[in-house]
Design a protein around this motif. Sequence first.
Motif, short mmCIF file in Angstrom:
data_model
loop_
_atom_site.label_atom_id
_atom_site.label_comp_id
_atom_site.label_asym_id
_atom_site.label_seq_id
_atom_site.Cartn_x
_atom_site.Cartn_y
_atom_site.Cartn_z
N THR A 1 42.36 49.45 -7.05
CA THR A 1 41.76 48.43 -7.90
C THR A 1 41.68 47.16 -7.09
OG1 THR A 1 42.94 49.46 -9.71
CG2 THR A 1 41.86 47.36 -10.17
N TRP A 2 40.47 46.76 -6.76
CA TRP A 2 40.30 45.57 -5.94
C TRP A 2 40.53 44.33 -6.80
CZ3 TRP A 2 35.73 42.13 -5.07
CH2 TRP A 2 35.93 41.29 -3.95
N TRP A 3 41.34 43.41 -6.27
CA TRP A 3 41.70 42.20 -7.03
C TRP A 3 40.46 41.39 -7.41
CZ3 TRP A 3 40.05 37.63 -4.98
CH2 TRP A 3 39.69 37.66 -3.62
N GLY A 4 39.44 41.40 -6.54
CA GLY A 4 38.30 40.52 -6.73
C GLY A 4 37.39 40.91 -7.89
N THR A 5 37.48 42.17 -8.33
CA THR A 5 36.63 42.60 -9.43
C THR A 5 36.84 41.70 -10.65
OG1 THR A 5 36.88 44.84 -8.60
CG2 THR A 5 35.91 44.61 -10.78
N ALA A 6 38.12 41.38 -10.91
CA ALA A 6 38.43 40.55 -12.07
C ALA A 6 38.03 39.09 -11.83
CB ALA A 6 39.93 40.63 -12.36
N VAL A 7 38.02 38.66 -10.58
CA VAL A 7 37.80 37.24 -10.28
C VAL A 7 36.32 36.94 -10.04
CG1 VAL A 7 38.53 35.31 -8.82
CG2 VAL A 7 40.08 37.24 -9.21
N TYR A 8 35.70 37.72 -9.18
CA TYR A 8 34.32 37.43 -8.79
C TYR A 8 33.33 38.52 -9.18
CZ TYR A 8 36.59 33.91 -5.91
OH TYR A 8 37.33 32.85 -5.47
N GLY A 9 33.80 39.65 -9.70
CA GLY A 9 32.91 40.77 -9.99
C GLY A 9 32.65 41.60 -8.75
N GLY A 10 31.96 42.72 -8.93
CA GLY A 10 31.69 43.60 -7.82
C GLY A 10 32.91 44.40 -7.44
N PRO A 11 32.90 45.22 -6.46
CA PRO A 11 31.73 45.61 -5.67
C PRO A 11 30.83 46.57 -6.46
CG PRO A 11 33.60 46.92 -5.01
CD PRO A 11 34.10 45.96 -6.06
N TYR A 12 29.56 46.56 -6.12
CA TYR A 12 28.62 47.38 -6.87
C TYR A 12 28.23 48.65 -6.14
CZ TYR A 12 28.38 42.93 -9.26
OH TYR A 12 28.73 41.79 -9.92
N LEU A 13 28.15 48.56 -4.81
CA LEU A 13 27.67 49.73 -4.05
C LEU A 13 28.76 50.79 -3.89
CD1 LEU A 13 25.79 47.82 -1.22
CD2 LEU A 13 24.74 49.17 -3.04
N ASP A 14 28.35 52.04 -3.80
CA ASP A 14 29.29 53.12 -3.53
C ASP A 14 29.47 53.32 -2.03
OD1 ASP A 14 29.77 53.71 -6.13
OD2 ASP A 14 28.15 55.19 -6.27
N ARG A 15 28.43 52.95 -1.27
CA ARG A 15 28.39 53.35 0.11
C ARG A 15 27.55 52.37 0.91
NH1 ARG A 15 29.20 58.40 2.54
NH2 ARG A 15 27.82 58.68 4.30
N ILE A 16 28.06 51.95 2.05
CA ILE A 16 27.30 51.07 2.93
C ILE A 16 27.24 51.73 4.29
CG2 ILE A 16 27.25 48.81 4.06
CD1 ILE A 16 28.87 47.81 1.57
N GLU A 17 26.04 51.97 4.79
CA GLU A 17 25.90 52.62 6.09
C GLU A 17 25.32 51.63 7.09
OE1 GLU A 17 23.60 56.19 5.90
OE2 GLU A 17 24.89 57.11 4.38
N TYR A 18 26.04 51.43 8.18
CA TYR A 18 25.53 50.62 9.28
C TYR A 18 25.03 51.59 10.35
CZ TYR A 18 27.78 46.49 7.32
OH TYR A 18 28.15 45.46 6.51
N ILE A 19 23.76 51.50 10.69
CA ILE A 19 23.20 52.42 11.68
C ILE A 19 22.80 51.61 12.90
CG2 ILE A 19 21.48 54.22 12.06
CD1 ILE A 19 21.21 54.32 8.97
N ASP A 20 23.17 52.11 14.07
CA ASP A 20 22.91 51.38 15.31
C ASP A 20 21.56 51.77 15.89
OD1 ASP A 20 22.95 50.23 17.83
OD2 ASP A 20 25.14 50.37 17.95
N TYR A 21 20.66 50.81 16.02
CA TYR A 21 19.37 51.06 16.65
C TYR A 21 19.25 50.33 17.98
CZ TYR A 21 17.79 53.37 12.43
OH TYR A 21 17.67 54.24 11.40
N GLY A 22 20.38 49.94 18.54
CA GLY A 22 20.32 49.22 19.81
C GLY A 22 19.86 47.79 19.60
N THR A 23 19.42 47.15 20.68
CA THR A 23 19.10 45.73 20.58
C THR A 23 17.61 45.47 20.48
OG1 THR A 23 19.21 45.70 22.98
CG2 THR A 23 21.13 44.89 21.81
N ASP A 24 16.80 46.54 20.50
CA ASP A 24 15.35 46.34 20.48
C ASP A 24 14.85 46.18 19.04
OD1 ASP A 24 12.68 46.35 20.80
OD2 ASP A 24 12.52 48.41 21.54
#
Lengths: 348, 554
Positions: free
Chosen positions: B255-278
Amino acid sequence: MLLFLVKRLVTMLVTAICLTIVVFALTNLPPNLEKIAKSEIGTRISDAEVTSWLDKNGFGAPLLVRYGEWLGLLPGWTRTDENGVVYGRCIREGEDPATAPIRCGVLQGEWGYSRVFRQEVADVIARGLGLTGKLMFWVLLVMVPGALLTGVLAGMREGSRTDRALSTASIVATATPEYVSGVVFIAVFTSSAVGLKWFNGSATSAMDDATLVNFTLPVLTVALYAMGYVARMTRASMAEVMTAQYIRTARLKGVSFPKIVLRHALRNALIAPFTVIMLQIPWLLNGVVIVETLFNYKGFGWTLVQAAGNNDIDLLLGVSVVSVIVVLLTQLISDVGYVFLNPRIRLA
Amino acid sequence: MTLHTTALRAVHPAALLYAEEAKAGLLSRREFLTRATALGVASATAYGLIGLPSPANAQDATTPVQGGTLRMNMETRATKDPRTWDWSEIANFGRGWLDYMVEYEPDGSLRPMLLESWEANEDATEWTLKVRQGVKWNNGDDFTAEDVVNNIRRWCDGTVEGNSMAARFGGLMDAATSQMREDAVEIVDPATIRLKLSEPDIAVVVNMADYPAAVVHQSYDNGDPAANPIGTGAFLPETNEVGVKQVLVRNPDHTWWGTAVYGGPYLDRIEYIDYGTDPAAVLAAAESGEVDATYQTTGDFIDIYDGLGWVKSEAVTATTLAVRFNQSQPPYDNVEVRKALQMAVDNNVVLELGYNNLGVVAENHHVCPIHPEYAELPPPVVDPAGAKAALEAAGQADTEFELISLDDSFQAATCDAVAAQIRDAGINIKRTVLPGSTFWNDWLNYPFSATQWVMRPLGVQVLNLAYKSGVAWNETAFANPEFDAALAQANSISDADQRREVMATLEKIMQDQGVLIQPYWQSLYRHTTAQVHGAEQHPIYEHHHYKWWKEAAS
């Protein structure tokens, strides 16, 4: 035959050793080592911190000694930190130094640790080879039948209109390197600028789930280049066979044209393309480097680029060894296969 | 006095400037609203500033949707000890399961996170921190005052190679041992901590918002934080493949403390995909539907993404490119040479040619109008003829100068624009462009080169990090006792309005000493698909995952 195989294996070994010594020496140049230290503990550190880090991590010893450590011929380095804890090349985190192996190199099956990917080199290469294997499978599946069909159709009737058209197409395909065709494909078939948007310009999602939409372009880019070359070879071989005396004899006997092509010409005409296709595989690796980088497909070629770009010593050495094996192994298969296809050749 | 209430108290001074421009017709109404609201002005207030009634806004009515996956391109770098983090990208992955004491908001205010509130005394030498109660680590432990002290002790350990936090807590450290002074941090009661600084420092709490200040558990062994991810955050790392992919999934057992204070988190999943620097590779991915948001959109690509129908968000920042001289290297040890080169360059032109006008012109002193203590000085004088004459007087008329830059597109273009103007003034100058792998080996010591400086929330902070005598990142080799003394004084005034007077002196010294050519302040942009909300670009690239949400695909 056995002697031939042994000779080839020795060549492979010697090539691998020579290549790794060169790669090892280049990746261990002082500025490259400095780069490693900086990527390990931050780009913005002083020279003194760099030297101290390099010495603490076993980069202080002479080049050949460290090469010996990598091979597993010499014992791995050990150091004692300020708290009296012994650590070293062959001591894994939390392992007792007394029970740790003395040598840990390629001979012991330890390929080392990739600093870029933070994984065992063996795992990184396995992942890369798996993905590239998938790409190559589809490339060969498209290229081999495509090239043979084009070559046979063109060589069947030398100088005909079909021949001219197909020959032109294959010359264009061979003359266009992957870094040109790939970019053209992306521009034409994927961008909103042209508006076709048939395929994806990125193959990252194909790593998990390859579909026609996300995998067509990378496969086509690699395949087309090799296809033109193999088709040209097949055509030449086919054209030569079609002028042979036994083909003329068959014609004079009244055998139908399709039957001549399929039954009498094809088998003899395919000997040369077989060798060419096998020799083409190392060249395909070349194309794979470009295409995987272009389409962000994280296979073996992309791994090579990352390893070289980041001076990842262990990974680059591993990649080199695997490349040597792939190149020489395909040549071996091509030589051995040739003997079976053409009984007139014998391996001494 | 608490800092976060100060920052929220009044309308941002820069917003008032924008309002003047908007009324004078120099700024479009739309542009004004973007900028003013990015500065934290509520949209209703912003409309009021230019004398318009606030429209009923349909978009505000959308309530966040629970669930979903958001994919963003980002260079996925190797995780390591948080205090040695040197890239925002590493922190953005770590933010999934590690929280911060305080959080820097896009509008310049500070949001209390694991600290509930804080107070400073008159001269900013004693700080009282209130620890948020009821926060749990994801292994079930309670978050306590001991945890806070443990983290401060870690930050203060100057013997750890690459620990950039130590430079920010000098007032709590023992100079001899490079460790935290045990008498500097006192646990008053389980919810209160008192810091006693050896010298005044107004940035103590702000520094705790910086990205290497992720709060770790007492059992943390300084290894890979993703290997055993104990934290107070709402997510957990699922995949951590450097250079390929990093995935955060919502932690269902915590149970994240912030849910009661600021709301969220909403997402189930966050994917960071690396496409290099171009950036072209990222565009290809965006067009292929492989990502929902860009990490950052730069240069010409901004228009392209606009054309795709993606939603643009802009963050006004104090990030800049410092085209600086290294004063330990001749001929830049001569102040007249530095000032002459400065005088030859018109920053307006550099902004236009080097950065497509995607920012605000700067004044060669590295303090930004959005900093609370910014003091306005007369604009720098541009005089190419005078520059040539000054160089002749200094005996450097025939010297060929060399300006080194990274091969990054805008950095190279900016330096090209600087060099072109110097050349136009009749001065010999050569341009050298180096790839990142080479450039960063020696970035501190190039005689004349350009370095990008990410913004810090307070004007004094970059001055402390980059221009104070002898500090680790001082790439200009600037060592000026008068400047150091004034900076020490500014560091003790926690009220921004009072600090501004000292700031004017500091800015003046920077200009008079010709420390750097600082052409512009960059704005940052991000594009997202229309379904993505709450993931606006942040001035220092921070990802506040708990604010992000995504409409379900229709």
